[in-house]
Design a protein around this motif. Structure first.
Motif, mmCIF file in Angstrom:
data_model
loop_
_atom_site.group_PDB
_atom_site.id
_atom_site.type_symbol
_atom_site.label_atom_id
_atom_site.label_comp_id
_atom_site.label_asym_id
_atom_site.label_seq_id
_atom_site.Cartn_x
_atom_site.Cartn_y
_atom_site.Cartn_z
ATOM 1 N N LEU A 555 98.419 -11.355 8.485
ATOM 2 C CA LEU A 555 98.332 -10.648 7.209
ATOM 3 C C LEU A 555 98.766 -11.581 6.088
ATOM 4 O O LEU A 555 99.718 -12.359 6.253
ATOM 5 C CB LEU A 555 99.233 -9.409 7.213
ATOM 6 C CG LEU A 555 98.757 -8.190 8.013
ATOM 7 C CD1 LEU A 555 99.823 -7.099 7.988
ATOM 8 C CD2 LEU A 555 97.429 -7.665 7.466
ATOM 9 N N VAL A 556 98.056 -11.438 4.954
ATOM 10 C CA VAL A 556 98.413 -12.247 3.788
ATOM 11 C C VAL A 556 98.585 -11.326 2.592
ATOM 12 O O VAL A 556 98.040 -10.223 2.554
ATOM 13 C CB VAL A 556 97.351 -13.318 3.485
ATOM 14 C CG1 VAL A 556 97.130 -14.225 4.699
ATOM 15 C CG2 VAL A 556 96.042 -12.700 3.045
ATOM 16 N N SER A 557 99.311 -11.807 1.593
ATOM 17 C CA SER A 557 99.523 -11.011 0.380
ATOM 18 C C SER A 557 98.311 -11.103 -0.534
ATOM 19 O O SER A 557 97.426 -11.946 -0.361
ATOM 20 C CB SER A 557 100.765 -11.532 -0.349
ATOM 21 O OG SER A 557 100.512 -12.833 -0.857
ATOM 22 N N GLU A 558 98.287 -10.196 -1.503
ATOM 23 C CA GLU A 558 97.193 -10.212 -2.462
ATOM 24 C C GLU A 558 97.202 -11.505 -3.279
ATOM 25 O O GLU A 558 96.147 -12.020 -3.654
ATOM 26 C CB GLU A 558 97.304 -8.995 -3.386
ATOM 27 C CG GLU A 558 96.112 -8.812 -4.312
ATOM 28 C CD GLU A 558 96.158 -7.500 -5.069
ATOM 29 O OE1 GLU A 558 95.124 -7.118 -5.640
ATOM 30 O OE2 GLU A 558 97.225 -6.847 -5.078
ATOM 31 N N VAL A 575 90.010 -8.577 4.543
ATOM 32 C CA VAL A 575 89.885 -7.138 4.820
ATOM 33 C C VAL A 575 91.151 -6.443 4.333
ATOM 34 O O VAL A 575 92.259 -6.823 4.718
ATOM 35 C CB VAL A 575 89.680 -6.876 6.323
ATOM 36 C CG1 VAL A 575 89.577 -5.376 6.582
ATOM 37 C CG2 VAL A 575 88.445 -7.612 6.833
ATOM 38 N N ASP A 576 90.972 -5.453 3.477
ATOM 39 C CA ASP A 576 92.113 -4.743 2.895
ATOM 40 C C ASP A 576 92.763 -3.883 3.969
ATOM 41 O O ASP A 576 92.128 -3.024 4.576
ATOM 42 C CB ASP A 576 91.649 -3.879 1.728
ATOM 43 C CG ASP A 576 92.812 -3.301 0.929
ATOM 44 O OD1 ASP A 576 93.965 -3.352 1.427
ATOM 45 O OD2 ASP A 576 92.573 -2.842 -0.197
ATOM 46 N N PRO A 594 92.836 -11.974 6.829
ATOM 47 C CA PRO A 594 91.835 -13.009 6.569
ATOM 48 C C PRO A 594 90.915 -13.212 7.771
ATOM 49 O O PRO A 594 91.348 -13.113 8.934
ATOM 50 C CB PRO A 594 92.684 -14.246 6.306
ATOM 51 C CG PRO A 594 93.911 -14.024 7.124
ATOM 52 C CD PRO A 594 94.158 -12.540 7.141
ATOM 53 N N ARG A 595 89.644 -13.435 7.477
ATOM 54 C CA ARG A 595 88.684 -13.736 8.533
ATOM 55 C C ARG A 595 87.745 -14.837 8.016
ATOM 56 O O ARG A 595 87.521 -14.945 6.817
ATOM 57 C CB ARG A 595 87.868 -12.502 8.904
ATOM 58 C CG ARG A 595 88.695 -11.380 9.524
ATOM 59 C CD ARG A 595 87.813 -10.181 9.800
ATOM 60 N NE ARG A 595 88.579 -9.064 10.352
ATOM 61 C CZ ARG A 595 88.056 -7.864 10.606
ATOM 62 N NH1 ARG A 595 86.762 -7.616 10.319
ATOM 63 N NH2 ARG A 595 88.816 -6.909 11.113
ATOM 64 N N GLU A 596 87.224 -15.598 8.950
ATOM 65 C CA GLU A 596 86.240 -16.603 8.561
ATOM 66 C C GLU A 596 84.936 -15.905 8.242
ATOM 67 O O GLU A 596 84.539 -14.947 8.914
ATOM 68 C CB GLU A 596 86.032 -17.620 9.679
ATOM 69 C CG GLU A 596 87.223 -18.546 9.894
ATOM 70 C CD GLU A 596 86.898 -19.662 10.859
ATOM 71 O OE1 GLU A 596 85.701 -19.782 11.248
ATOM 72 O OE2 GLU A 596 87.808 -20.430 11.209
ATOM 73 N N LYS A 597 84.280 -16.376 7.176
ATOM 74 C CA LYS A 597 82.996 -15.791 6.805
ATOM 75 C C LYS A 597 81.973 -16.038 7.902
ATOM 76 O O LYS A 597 81.915 -17.131 8.468
ATOM 77 C CB LYS A 597 82.504 -16.402 5.494
ATOM 78 C CG LYS A 597 83.326 -15.975 4.273
ATOM 79 C CD LYS A 597 82.765 -16.595 3.007
ATOM 80 C CE LYS A 597 83.577 -16.177 1.771
ATOM 81 N NZ LYS A 597 83.043 -16.804 0.540
#
Length: 598
Positions: A555-558, A575-576, A594-597
């Motif tokens: 998880l990452v911050s905004e 992804v929120d 975060p995910r790779e496109k």
């Protein structure tokens, strides 16, 4: 201390200094003209060749010299100086000697040489108290009344003139003649040299020193010269063709430059310098008072100490080895120029030894500085290598960064926290050795993910990892790098679980990332310091990692999400995962996976 030892006893650089000064003196001589009132009647090669058929080989009949004296004397010269030692009677031609003595007695300005010998036999010594005055030898305040000296004197009629002087041309220890004695000191008695006797007889003041360093004028054979053969041939003509005032007011020196007579010395000007030219130069110097004078010893010593102190202060304060070396090179050139320019004021300023010692000290100091710098680099590599990628370490060391220069800086960074889920339960079900082996393998694998993105591995906290990007090197894309490392750590975990066996098959982690300002630097006590980051950004990253449980692995911050998206062609999508209440924060924190496109 080394400079004092060199200047007073060792003289290691003395030969090199002497050679350098010879070059300077020789070059300076080219710009200096000899006194035109000093003229040499030259017994040259041509004279020997042309006069041989009529008068025979050298030595010539002394009646020739008598005729020459009479002819020159008619022109009223200031002095006639013989550079020929007449120590023996000519037994085959006594009438020629008589004529010669008669010509001498008719003058009051002819001068003759004698030699001071090193014969210590008592029987050979001349008692100075009895005969010194008639020979022009002057007693000093502490003269020994019983002293004697061995002299090679000219013939009695020449001695009776009282116009005698020692003509001992003395070489330096290396065989080169650079100076001339004003007088010879023997048991408190002063024996005047021939140049000093001539200068004194003409009313010129003599220096107080016993020795002068010759100030050469021009190349060899630069003094005005006329061939003995030409002058003598003109005397035989019924109608002389030479000027009748050729020697008027001149100091006329009669001597030889013919190589066959072997009267040559090595000098700074030439390796084969005629002895009569040396005599002419000495008389020239004493007449005009322009001999070279050595500067007081304290001047080179003071310059040497000033140079050494300047280099010491430069290394102590600045430590710019190349700049100090360039400055010393400039000072060296200026010192050589000063030594050369000093000759124009008739001073001998030996600065090679001070400059050489300065260079020696510089080399030693530069070597010590290099070794110190090398040790500092090794310490820096050891220090930084614990938590930085080797490529980053190399960059920092090349920039000369130290623990002092990296202390307490405010930086914009991205912080990553990773923690193993259920580690306590795992520890209880395994032996300590198995747990340590598992953690070592896991940390080694995950450190590669951090270093792969050129991150700083802050610390291991039990089973947790803390890393950050953006310091100590500035990284504009530090948020993207942190996310890339987090996803790489997730992938590496999968591979690790496959390789770790039953103990690691259930291993799970959570990773939290946040971006923002923090204080970064070496923090700790005097005995132990760690390079770390502190501040709210670090705390929030740790809190975000705690919210991954039951949601997703990363998880990452905004704030991190926004920074990644600001990068052109960002390879990630987010992804929120909603907003969460975080300890220490009033407002909820929105988190993203975060995910790779695709």
């Amino acid at each position: 201390m080394a400079w004092l030892i060199e200047s007073q006893w060792l003289h290691i650089f003395a030969p090199l200094q002497t050679r350098l000064m010879d070059v300077m003196v020789a070059n300076h001589a080219l710009k200096s003209a000899p006194d035109r009132d000093v003229v040499i009647v030259d017994i040259d090669e041509r004279s020997l060749a042309e006069m041989s058929p009529s008068v025979g080989r050298w030595p010539w009949p002394r009646s020739m010299h008598a005729e020459l004296i009479e002819a020159i004397e008619r022109q009223q010269p200031r002095a006639i100086v013989f550079d020929i030692l007449f120590s023996d009677l000519d037994k085959t031609r006594p009438q020629d000697d008589a004529y010669f003595f008669e010509a001498i007695s008719a003058t009051n300005n002819t001068y003759f040489p004698m030699l001071v010998l090193d014969d210590n036999r008592q029987a050979a010594r001349i008692p100075l108290a009895q005969y010194g005055k008639s020979l022009g030898i002057v007693p000093g305040p502490h003269a020994d009344p019983h002293a004697g000296v061995t002299l090679l004197l000219p013939l009695i009629p020449m001695v009776e003139t009282g116009r005698l002087g020692a003509h001992n041309a003395i070489n330096d220890s290396d065989g080169v003649l650079r100076g001339y004695p004003v007088y010879h000191e023997k048991s408190g008695w002063r024996i005047p040299s021939l140049p000093a006797r001539v200068a004194q007889g003409l009313g010129h003041a003599l220096p107080d020193a016993a020795w002068i360093t010759l100030n050469w004028h021009g190349r060899a054979l630069s003094h005005a010269r006329v061939s003995y053969a030409d002058v003598y041939a003109d005397l035989q003509r019924k109608q002389p063709q030479r000027p009748t005032n050729e020697f008027t007011g001149k100091i006329v020196i009669i001597g030889a430059t013919a190589n066959g007579l072997h009267d040559v010395r090595a000098t700074p000007i030439d390796g084969f310098y005629p002895g009569v030219e040396i005599l002419a130069t000495a008389i020239d110097n004493l007449k005009n008072g322009d001999s070279l004078r050595p500067v007081p010893d304290w001047i080179p010593a003071a310059i040497g100490f000033l140079l050494l102190w300047s280099i010491y202060a430069g290394f102590l304060r600045f430590r710019y080895v190349i700049r100090i070396g360039l400055a010393l090179a400039v000072v060296t050139l200026l010192s050589l120029l000063a030594s050369y320019m000093a000759l124009s004021w008739r001073y001998v300023l030996p600065l090679l030894a001070p400059v050489a010692f300065a260079w020696l000290y510089y080399v030693i100091a530069a070597l010590m500085e290099y070794l110190s710098e090398r040790k500092a680099r090794e310490r820096a590599v050891q220090t930084f290598g614990r938590f930085l990628d080797p490529r980053v370490v190399k960059s920092l060391v090349e920039r000369g960064e130290t623990t002092q220069s990296l202390s307490g800086k405010s930086c914009d960074i991205s912080v990553l926290f990773s923690d193993i889920r259920g580690f306590t339960t795992l520890s209880e079900a395994s032996t300590p050795e198995e747990v340590v082996k598992l953690l070592n393998g896991y940390f080694t694998l995950q450190a590669g993910a951090v270093f792969g993105q050129e991150g700083t591995l802050d610390k291991y906290i039990g089973d947790a990892i803390m890393a950050f990007w953006g310091a100590p090197e500035h990284q504009p894309d530090h948020a993207t790098r942190a996310v890339a490392a987090a996803l790489d750590m997730s992938e590496r975990l999968e591979k690790f679980r496959e390789q770790a066996g039953p103990l690691g098959s259930e291993l799970e982690i959570g990773i939290g990332v946040h971006s923002g300002p923090a204080v970064v630097g070496f923090i700790g006590s005097e005995n132990r310091q760690d390079y770390t980051a502190i501040g709210d950004t670090v705390n929030l990253a740790s809190r975000i990692e705690g919210h991954t449980k039951g949601i997703c692995r990363v998880l990452v911050s905004e704030e991190t999400k926004n920074r990644c998206e600001q990068q052109a062609d960002s390879p990630y999508e987010f992804v929120d995962r909603g907003s969460f209440q975080v300890k220490g924060r009033v407002q909820p924190v929105r988190l993203f996976e975060p995910r790779e496109k695709s």
